[in-house]
Design an enzyme around this catalytic site. Structure first.
Site, PDB file in Angstrom:
ATOM      1  N   ASP A 163       6.026  -7.682   1.573  1.00 44.32           N
ATOM      2  CA  ASP A 163       5.359  -6.949   2.556  1.00 44.32           C
ATOM      3  C   ASP A 163       4.943  -8.072   3.645  1.00 44.32           C
ATOM      4  OD1 ASP A 163       3.158  -5.173   3.942  1.00 44.32           O
ATOM      5  OD2 ASP A 163       3.770  -3.986   2.151  1.00 44.32           O
ATOM      6  N   TYR A 185      11.639   8.656  15.342  1.00 47.22           N
ATOM      7  CA  TYR A 185      11.252   8.476  13.836  1.00 47.22           C
ATOM      8  C   TYR A 185      12.462   9.298  13.079  1.00 47.22           C
ATOM      9  CZ  TYR A 185       9.005   8.577   9.252  1.00 47.22           C
ATOM     10  OH  TYR A 185       8.906   8.322   7.852  1.00 47.22           O
ATOM     11  N   THR A 224      -0.671   9.534   2.950  1.00 44.02           N
ATOM     12  CA  THR A 224      -1.184   7.689   2.972  1.00 44.02           C
ATOM     13  C   THR A 224      -1.509   7.365   4.328  1.00 44.02           C
ATOM     14  OG1 THR A 224       1.162   7.307   3.900  1.00 44.02           O
ATOM     15  CG2 THR A 224       0.856   7.432   1.313  1.00 44.02           C
ATOM     16  N   ASP A 245       9.007  -9.902   6.032  1.00 43.75           N
ATOM     17  CA  ASP A 245       9.111  -8.928   7.157  1.00 43.75           C
ATOM     18  C   ASP A 245      10.879  -8.738   7.175  1.00 43.75           C
ATOM     19  OD1 ASP A 245       9.848  -7.939   9.548  1.00 43.75           O
ATOM     20  OD2 ASP A 245       8.259  -9.116  10.761  1.00 43.75           O
ATOM     21  N   VAL A 246      10.858  -7.350   6.717  1.00 40.31           N
ATOM     22  CA  VAL A 246      12.289  -6.881   6.557  1.00 40.31           C
ATOM     23  C   VAL A 246      13.156  -6.837   7.714  1.00 40.31           C
ATOM     24  CG1 VAL A 246      11.738  -5.132   4.981  1.00 40.31           C
ATOM     25  CG2 VAL A 246      11.651  -4.325   7.163  1.00 40.31           C
ATOM     26  N   VAL A 302       3.255  12.676   2.624  1.00 36.10           N
ATOM     27  CA  VAL A 302       2.141  12.351   1.846  1.00 36.10           C
ATOM     28  C   VAL A 302       1.095  11.647   2.595  1.00 36.10           C
ATOM     29  CG1 VAL A 302       1.853  10.883  -0.170  1.00 36.10           C
ATOM     30  CG2 VAL A 302       4.262  11.705   0.233  1.00 36.10           C
ATOM     31  N   ASN A 317      11.708   0.421   1.090  1.00 40.87           N
ATOM     32  CA  ASN A 317      10.436   1.438   1.420  1.00 40.87           C
ATOM     33  C   ASN A 317       9.710   1.148   2.682  1.00 40.87           C
ATOM     34  OD1 ASN A 317       8.044   3.204   0.921  1.00 40.87           O
ATOM     35  ND2 ASN A 317       7.237   1.148   0.809  1.00 40.87           N
ATOM     36  N   ARG A 347       0.907  -1.106   0.009  1.00 38.34           N
ATOM     37  CA  ARG A 347      -0.103   0.021   0.029  1.00 38.34           C
ATOM     38  C   ARG A 347       1.042   1.419  -0.019  1.00 38.34           C
ATOM     39  NH1 ARG A 347      -1.833  -0.332   6.312  1.00 38.34           N
ATOM     40  NH2 ARG A 347       0.230   1.007   7.254  1.00 38.34           N
ATOM     41  N   LYS A 361      15.198   7.670  10.459  1.00 43.82           N
ATOM     42  CA  LYS A 361      15.572   8.165   9.075  1.00 43.82           C
ATOM     43  C   LYS A 361      16.739   8.976   8.897  1.00 43.82           C
ATOM     44  CE  LYS A 361      11.619   6.509   7.537  1.00 43.82           C
ATOM     45  NZ  LYS A 361      11.875   5.362   6.478  1.00 43.82           N
TER      46      LYS A 361
HETATM   47  N1  LIG Z   1       3.744   9.015   4.014  1.00 44.18           N
HETATM   48  C1  LIG Z   1       4.733  10.028   4.386  1.00 44.18           C
HETATM   49  O1  LIG Z   1       4.133  11.146   4.678  1.00 44.18           O
HETATM   50  C2  LIG Z   1       6.144   9.802   4.488  1.00 44.18           C
HETATM   51  C3  LIG Z   1       7.086  10.641   4.424  1.00 44.18           C
HETATM   52  C4  LIG Z   1       8.422  10.434   4.612  1.00 44.18           C
HETATM   53  C5  LIG Z   1       9.130   8.895   4.381  1.00 44.18           C
HETATM   54  N2  LIG Z   1       7.657   8.175   4.634  1.00 44.18           N
HETATM   55  C6  LIG Z   1       8.501   6.834   4.391  1.00 44.18           C
HETATM   56  O2  LIG Z   1       8.040   6.307   3.113  1.00 44.18           O
HETATM   57  C7  LIG Z   1       7.797   4.786   3.365  1.00 44.18           C
HETATM   58  C8  LIG Z   1       6.574   4.180   3.136  1.00 44.18           C
HETATM   59  O3  LIG Z   1       5.526   4.949   3.970  1.00 44.18           O
HETATM   60  P1  LIG Z   1       3.854   4.927   3.593  1.00 44.18           P
HETATM   61  O4  LIG Z   1       3.509   6.269   3.873  1.00 44.18           O
HETATM   62  O5  LIG Z   1       3.687   4.495   2.348  1.00 44.18           O
HETATM   63  O6  LIG Z   1       3.587   3.966   4.880  1.00 44.18           O
HETATM   64  P2  LIG Z   1       2.319   3.065   5.068  1.00 44.18           P
HETATM   65  O7  LIG Z   1       2.009   2.743   6.526  1.00 44.18           O
HETATM   66  O8  LIG Z   1       1.073   3.611   4.339  1.00 44.18           O
HETATM   67  O9  LIG Z   1       3.104   1.913   4.290  1.00 44.18           O
HETATM   68  C9  LIG Z   1       3.993   1.087   4.670  1.00 44.18           C
HETATM   69  C10 LIG Z   1       4.066  -0.381   4.154  1.00 44.18           C
HETATM   70  O10 LIG Z   1       5.071  -1.009   4.752  1.00 44.18           O
HETATM   71  C11 LIG Z   1       4.742  -2.329   4.992  1.00 44.18           C
HETATM   72  N3  LIG Z   1       5.608  -2.588   6.458  1.00 44.18           N
HETATM   73  C12 LIG Z   1       5.628  -2.317   7.649  1.00 44.18           C
HETATM   74  N4  LIG Z   1       6.592  -3.001   8.383  1.00 44.18           N
HETATM   75  C13 LIG Z   1       6.977  -3.786   7.551  1.00 44.18           C
HETATM   76  C14 LIG Z   1       8.003  -4.966   7.685  1.00 44.18           C
HETATM   77  N5  LIG Z   1       8.531  -5.167   8.928  1.00 44.18           N
HETATM   78  N6  LIG Z   1       8.299  -5.820   6.510  1.00 44.18           N
HETATM   79  C15 LIG Z   1       7.770  -5.400   5.389  1.00 44.18           C
HETATM   80  N7  LIG Z   1       6.949  -4.358   5.079  1.00 44.18           N
HETATM   81  C16 LIG Z   1       6.518  -3.642   6.181  1.00 44.18           C
HETATM   82  C17 LIG Z   1       3.318  -2.019   5.424  1.00 44.18           C
HETATM   83  O11 LIG Z   1       2.610  -3.334   5.855  1.00 44.18           O
HETATM   84  C18 LIG Z   1       2.800  -1.117   4.376  1.00 44.18           C
HETATM   85  O12 LIG Z   1       2.562  -1.790   3.361  1.00 44.18           O
HETATM   86  C19 LIG Z   1       8.210   4.326   5.029  1.00 44.18           C
HETATM   87  O13 LIG Z   1       9.708   4.113   5.087  1.00 44.18           O
HETATM   88  C20 LIG Z   1       7.907   5.797   5.369  1.00 44.18           C
HETATM   89  O14 LIG Z   1       8.728   6.007   6.727  1.00 44.18           O
HETATM   90  C21 LIG Z   1       6.274   8.263   4.353  1.00 44.18           C
END
Ligand SMILES: NC(=O)c1ccc[n+]([C@@H]2O[C@H](COP(=O)([O-])OP(=O)(O)OC[C@H]3O[C@@H](n4cnc5c(N)ncnc54)[C@H](O)[C@@H]3O)[C@@H](O)[C@H]2O)c1
Length: 267
Positions: A39, A161, A198, A65-66, A196, A92, A18, A165
């Site tokens: 994922d 967090y 999400t 699971d990463v 973003v 990601n 997602r 990062k």
């Molecule tokens: N959304 C934002 O505003 C934003 C901003 C900066 C950075 N990010 C980074 O972007 C990446 C994606 O964020 P997002 O907004 O899509 O988050 P999200 O929570 O919508 O999606 C994260 C995905 O990672 C998966 N995940 C979580 N733990 C996991 C694991 N141990 N192994 C495998 N998969 C795992 C989840 O199941 C999910 O599908 C993240 O690293 C987040 O920190 C997001």
């Protein structure tokens, strides 16, 4: 030749069920790559892969699971077996736990360190091993780690967090140095996405309200937009297109960088 074309490339996108990861998988597929989504959300991951495949792209799913080394071994094996190679990794997958420093919970903090730092490190490890000469894939490639604007600014309630990062940023630089100097043929870069909306992004907006910092999620989002010269939140495609660029031959001389994709928020 279109230097952004990824035809023939084989990519693994973690956390691709997602959000940003799903958008990155879609954009890589649109650029011509075959993609595996890895994922912990198996049902959603399979569903996302099926939806993207319906558009004619080659997109599969592998449980991953990463934080688990055995999962990485299996996911890389499955990527090579299913796609016929492995030359792009998008690290990601990530989680975000909002807490004021004064309220930090060690267990939650350690969970975040495990996914965001250990997970990213293990991804680089197994990508390097597979992509370097004589590795199971053996053709070099590109790794893109997903850091955050949180690594470049100070925003309240995201100290833990932000620390994870910032770690992703440093992992990227040292990984790029090793991969270059040791002749792996792998470029390593990261992006710093801005906010973003999400699932993660919207949860952050409500969590900072719960932490007493803003009157409403709308006020929190408004404050972020206010801090952003481009005057809006990020979109999934903003991040996905930057990833495609860094994976492509157009970025062939770019390694060890962190690219802000944040509308200028972190400048
Ligand atoms: N959304 C934002 O505003 C934003 C901003 C900066 C950075 N990010 C980074 O972007 C990446 C994606 O964020 P997002 O907004 O899509 O988050 P999200 O929570 O919508 O999606 C994260 C995905 O990672 C998966 N995940 C979580 N733990 C996991 C694991 N141990 N192994 C495998 N998969 C795992 C989840 O199941 C999910 O599908 C993240 O690293 C987040 O920190 C997001």
């Amino acid at each position: 030749m279109n230097k952004f074309d990824l035809t023939g490339r084989k990519a693994l996108v973690t956390g691709g069920a997602r959000g940003l990861g799903a958008g990155m998988a879609e954009a890589l597929a649109q650029a011509g790559a075959a993609v595996m989504i890895g994922d912990v959300l198996a049902a959603l991951g399979r569903d996302t892969a099926a939806k993207l495949s319906a558009g004619g792209a080659k997109v599969g799913f592998v449980p991953l699971d990463v934080t688990k080394e055995d999962d990485w071994l299996a996911a890389v094996k499955a990527t090579i077996a299913t796609l016929g190679g492995f030359d792009i990794l998008v690290n990601n997958a990530g989680i975000e736990v909002t807490a004021l420093v004064a309220d930090a919970d060690p267990a939650e903090l350690r969970k975040m360190l495990d996914v965001n730092i250990v997970g990213t490190m293990l991804g680089m490890k197994h990508a390097f091993r597979a992509m370097r000469p004589n590795g199971a894939a053996g053709k070099g490639g590109a790794v893109v780690n997903i850091s955050s604007v949180a690594a470049t600014i100070a925003f309240p309630a995201i100290a833990g967090y932000s620390a994870t990062k910032s770690a992703v940023d440093r992992l990227t630089r040292v990984g790029a140095m090793e991969a270059g100097k040791l002749g792996y043929g792998v470029r390593v870069n990261c992006i710093y996405p801005g906010l973003v909306p999400t699932d993660m992004g919207m949860k952050l907006a409500t969590d900072v309200v719960a932490a007493g910092l803003f009157a409403s999620p709308e006020a929190a989002v408004g404050a972020i937009v206010e801090q952003t010269p481009a005057g809006r939140l990020g979109e999934v495609s903003d991040m996905a297109d930057a990833v495609v660029f860094l994976c492509s031959d157009a970025a062939r001389f770019i390694t060890g960088v962190g690219l802000p994709v944040d509308g200028g928020m972190g400048m």
